[in-house]
Motif scaffolding. Structure first.
Motif, PDB file in Angstrom:
ATOM      1  N   GLU B  91       0.838  -1.202   0.000  1.00  0.00           N
ATOM      2  CA  GLU B  91       0.000   0.000   0.000  1.00  0.00           C
ATOM      3  C   GLU B  91       0.870   1.249   0.000  1.00  0.00           C
ATOM      4  N   ASP B  92       1.951   1.197   0.783  1.00  0.00           N
ATOM      5  CA  ASP B  92       2.849   2.354   0.857  1.00  0.00           C
ATOM      6  C   ASP B  92       3.517   2.625  -0.479  1.00  0.00           C
ATOM      7  N   SER B  93       4.052   1.574  -1.087  1.00  0.00           N
ATOM      8  CA  SER B  93       4.837   1.838  -2.295  1.00  0.00           C
ATOM      9  C   SER B  93       3.936   2.096  -3.506  1.00  0.00           C
ATOM     10  N   LEU B  94       2.744   1.518  -3.544  1.00  0.00           N
ATOM     11  CA  LEU B  94       1.849   1.785  -4.684  1.00  0.00           C
ATOM     12  C   LEU B  94       0.996   3.022  -4.442  1.00  0.00           C
ATOM     13  N   LYS B  95       0.977   3.471  -3.187  1.00  0.00           N
ATOM     14  CA  LYS B  95       0.171   4.636  -2.777  1.00  0.00           C
ATOM     15  C   LYS B  95      -1.316   4.429  -3.052  1.00  0.00           C
ATOM     16  N   ILE B  96      -1.778   3.205  -2.828  1.00  0.00           N
ATOM     17  CA  ILE B  96      -3.210   2.919  -2.907  1.00  0.00           C
ATOM     18  C   ILE B  96      -3.570   2.037  -1.729  1.00  0.00           C
ATOM     19  N   LYS B  97      -4.890   1.879  -1.509  1.00  0.00           N
ATOM     20  CA  LYS B  97      -5.350   0.969  -0.469  1.00  0.00           C
ATOM     21  C   LYS B  97      -5.791  -0.326  -1.141  1.00  0.00           C
ATOM     22  N   THR B 102      -3.958   1.774  -9.111  1.00  0.00           N
ATOM     23  CA  THR B 102      -3.105   2.966  -9.178  1.00  0.00           C
ATOM     24  C   THR B 102      -3.573   3.884 -10.300  1.00  0.00           C
ATOM     25  N   ARG B 103      -3.211   5.151 -10.179  1.00  0.00           N
ATOM     26  CA  ARG B 103      -3.665   6.132 -11.153  1.00  0.00           C
ATOM     27  C   ARG B 103      -3.189   5.812 -12.565  1.00  0.00           C
TER      28      ARG B 103
END
Lengths: 577, 167
Positions: B91-97, B102-103
């Motif tokens: 979650e931290d490295s992809l910046k998603i939950k 991902t965008r």
């Protein structure tokens, strides 16, 4: 007939009755949170669980039919523990902010927490977090306070037949929300507020305008004028524990004066004005062979509904503004001129039984020179809050009269608060306009009562005028169908979005006392019967208004001030969806 | 695109709802809003009801899948072996939950209750490949391996963009 035993009492019950109803018939009350009378049981809350002999599990009394020889215990230790646990679990997953909640003191969950003596947090843990939906101008949705009883979903789907909200997701994430969680303003919701009336907590509530109103009252530069809807006078007493259907018009006027309104007027005046305009429009539609049947346009929920679902039929809707908007327009033109006040300094507050009226008052077309006809709308519940904070008690209040000239009204106007009333009032005036004599039999029993679609016909000169009354938006489908097929025989159709009419509007006091709709309606019929004048065209102030200012009904100035237009919201919604 | 699906069903037949939604999802890989609106009109239910059904079942997705699907096993064995930390690291490295994409639409992160590979716990899978007995320090290299893969062109770009505007 079936005989069963409930708590050692022999009970006679009809076949098909639920345990809940059978118990009620002998004065045993079983607690419920999700139950709505007359709707199919959902059994969601399990609070009505009872012990039935021979059954291992607890049985939900709201959904279980009685059987011969059944032995029921509604008060066993197991039942009580189960109910208490249910309440404890609900309370634990509910925001602990009762003291600052709008339903403080009138919350079913709070009441049960009190009854079952919840005194500690036994199940403290994670609780759900949801954003408040403030997208609409009339209502707020706070899913964090929702206990998932599903009453609002069922009222919206089964009674109003709209289905703007439903359960989404599952398990702990379950919430009642609009499609794609986009908020009420971009849904099929018509903001009627029937869901607020059944919500046991504050998960659904009106968007409050108290701040705007108190600010205006405190602002010395503002000339604050208040107007009261027909249905308010028959319901507001309930919040002061007066019997159902008490007419408190006189005390209401005194109370409004005491909280600082400079003038207290009556929306019934606007209702009389609406009748003159609407009857004239009907006559011209009939005589000039224009679009028929004509729909009434007093109910903003109904107007929003047809704009959203059947914009192709908008030509059928009367172009008349609703009574309080007409009154607002007259206040900011005729009255302002007469009194020498700048319309910009006038602040018009409408006290309405309705949540959609808030939305309506924001409609940009209901304004004059960028000045809205009505500046703020308070529901009856909000008004009572304003009264209570101002130290006003109804019991000992002296009675007073509405101010002139926009305080005069006839019995016909009082009927606007009930389903069928607008038609009764309109026909009284239309009959007079066409025949020159007054209608003899004023009370039209055919269109009184609680049926979904009521119809009547009345002979005016040679023409048989057929009218229909749609009592609650859920019954409209048949009427639409007839019109689209070209089979509609009606000339005039009245639609009110709430079952029973404004008397049961979404802004009215919240309680589940039986007979509330009937008693409230009776109060309005009595008001009409006891009025000296019972026909809108006999309202002297209105006649004076036409003579001095408006000219002809449906004339140029009347069109500018008292009529409006409608928009295709179906396309707009589609784009936003 | 999905309109021919309707031809195989009767209008106003509410029992057709789930198969209809499944077929629509087969076309797009998820359920676009427009399609849900049309299904609602077709089966004669409110949009809210259809949305409710679609969010109730795990098999239906409301957002398009990314090019690579990472599944983190949260079964008992993996849980004991600290799979929560793998999840947090992802979650931290992809910046998603978990459950999101991902965008750049390269990764979708999902949770699985048990992958059935408890012997190599903690496990994650990327697409069809298994990565067992890994720790937080392995996550960057695994992501890097799939970073370069091109984004799958979505079939309904317009609907995707709309999806991001959530009130």
């Amino acid at each position: 007939m079936i005989e069963l035993t409930i708590n050692n009492i022999k009970v006679k019950a009809e076949n098909g009755m639920t345990i809940l109803d059978a118990a009620k018939s002998v004065g045993i009350s079983i607690p419920t949170l999700c139950h709505i009378k007359d709707l199919l049981p959902s059994g969601a809350c399990r609070l009505c669980s009872v012990d039935v002999e021979g059954s291992k599990a607890l049985i939900p009394a709201c959904a279980y039919p009685v059987a011969d020889g059944m032995v029921v215990d509604t008060n066993s230790a197991r039942v009580r523990t189960s109910r208490k646990t249910i309440i404890e679990l609900l309370v634990e997953n509910h925001p602990q902010d009762c003291l600052i909640c709008v339903r403080n003191g009138n919350c079913e969950l709070q009441t049960f927490a009190g009854i079952y003596g919840i005194r500690e947090h036994r199940f403290a843990g994670e609780s759900k977090k949801h954003a408040i939906d403030i997208s609409s101008s009339s209502m707020e949705r706070d899913p964090a306070k929702c206990i998932l009883c599903g009453r609002c979903v069922r009222v919206c789907e089964e009674i109003q037949k709209i289905g703007a909200i439903d359960f989404t997701n599952r398990g702990f994430q379950t919430s009642v929300t609009t499609p794609f969680n986009k908020g009420l303003s971009i849904s099929d919701c018509i903001l009627c507020g029937q869901c607020i009336l059944v919500c046991p907590t504050a998960a659904l509530r009106e968007k409050s305008s108290m701040k705007e109103v108190t600010n205006a009252l405190n602002n010395k530069k503002k000339y604050t004028i208040v107007q009261v809807a027909p249905a308010i006078r028959a319901t507001i007493g309930e919040e002061y524990n007066l019997p159902l259907g008490s007419n408190v018009t006189g005390q209401l006027v005194t109370a409004l004066r005491r909280i600082g309104f400079k003038k207290v007027f009556d929306t019934n005046f606007g209702a009389d004005l609406t009748i003159i305009e609407e009857a004239t429009e009907l006559i011209s539609r009939v005589s000039e062979n224009k679009t028929l049947p004509m729909f009434t346009s007093c109910c903003p929920g109904w107007v929003k509904y047809i704009e959203q679902t059947k914009p192709n039929l908008l030509g059928h809707v009367s172009s008349c503004k609703s009574p309080h908007e007409m009154e607002g327009a007259i206040l900011k033109s005729y009255y302002a001129k007469k009194m020498g006040i700048d319309p910009k300094d006038i602040f018009v507050v409408s006290i309405m039984p309705c949540t959609v009226k808030k939305f309506e008052s924001h409609r940009p077309e209901l304004s004059n020179n960028f000045n809205q006809d009505v500046d703020a709308v308070l529901t009856s519940r909000e008004l009572v809050r304003l009264f209570k904070v101002s130290g006003i008690e109804f019991g000992d209040l002296p009675e007073d009269k509405f101010d002139d000239p926009l305080g005069e009204s006839t019995g016909a106007a009082a009927l606007f608060g009930t389903s069928g009333g607008v038609i009764e009032a309109a026909l009284r005036t239309a009959y007079f306009k066409l025949t020159g004599s007054n209608l003899e039999n004023l009370e039209m029993k055919e269109i009184r009562g609680k049926e979904g679609i009521k119809e009547a016909s009345i002979k005016i000169n040679d023409l048989e005028v057929n009218v229909a009354v749609v009592n609650g938006i859920g019954h409209i489908a048949k009427i639409f169908d007839q019109i689209e097929k070209g089979e509609s025989k009606y000339h005039l159709i009245e639609v009110m979005a709430c079952p029973g009419g404004c008397i049961n509007g979404g802004g009215q006091p919240i309680h589940h006392k039986p007979e509330k709709i009937r008693k409230r309606i009776e109060a309005l019929y009595t008001l009409d019967e006891n009025s000296k004048t019972r026909r809108s065209h006999e309202n002297k102030s209105i006649n004076k208004l036409y003579k001095e200012f408006l000219g002809e009904p449906n004339g140029h100035l009347a069109h500018e001030l008292l009529h409006t237009e409608y928009y295709d919201r179906k396309e707009q919604l589609k784009k936003k969806k | 695109m999905h309109n021919e699906i309707f031809l195989r069903y009767n209008k106003n037949d509410k029992s057709a709802l789930i198969p209809l939604l499944q077929e629509v999802q087969d076309v797009y890989g998820y359920l676009p809003e427009d399609a849900i609106n049309e299904v609602a009109e077709f089966v004669g239910s409110s949009v809210a009801r259809i949305y409710g059904v679609a969010t109730f079942y795990n098999m239906f997705r409301m957002t398009p899948l990314g090019a690579n699907v990472i599944k983190v096993c949260r079964g008992t064995a993996c849980h004991v072996k600290n799979s929560a930390n793998l999840l947090f690291a992802l979650e931290d490295s992809l910046k998603i939950k978990a459950g999101q994409t991902t965008r750049d639409k390269k990764f979708t992160l999902e949770l699985v209750n048990c992958i059935g590979a408890c012997s190599i716990a903690p496990v994650i899978t990327v697409n069809e490949e298994y990565y067992g007995r890994i720790g937080v320090k392995d996550i960057p290299s695994i992501i890097k391996k799939y970073q370069g893969k091109p984004k799958v062109e979505s079939k309904d770009e317009a609907a995707n963009q709309k999806q991001e505007v959530v009130l």
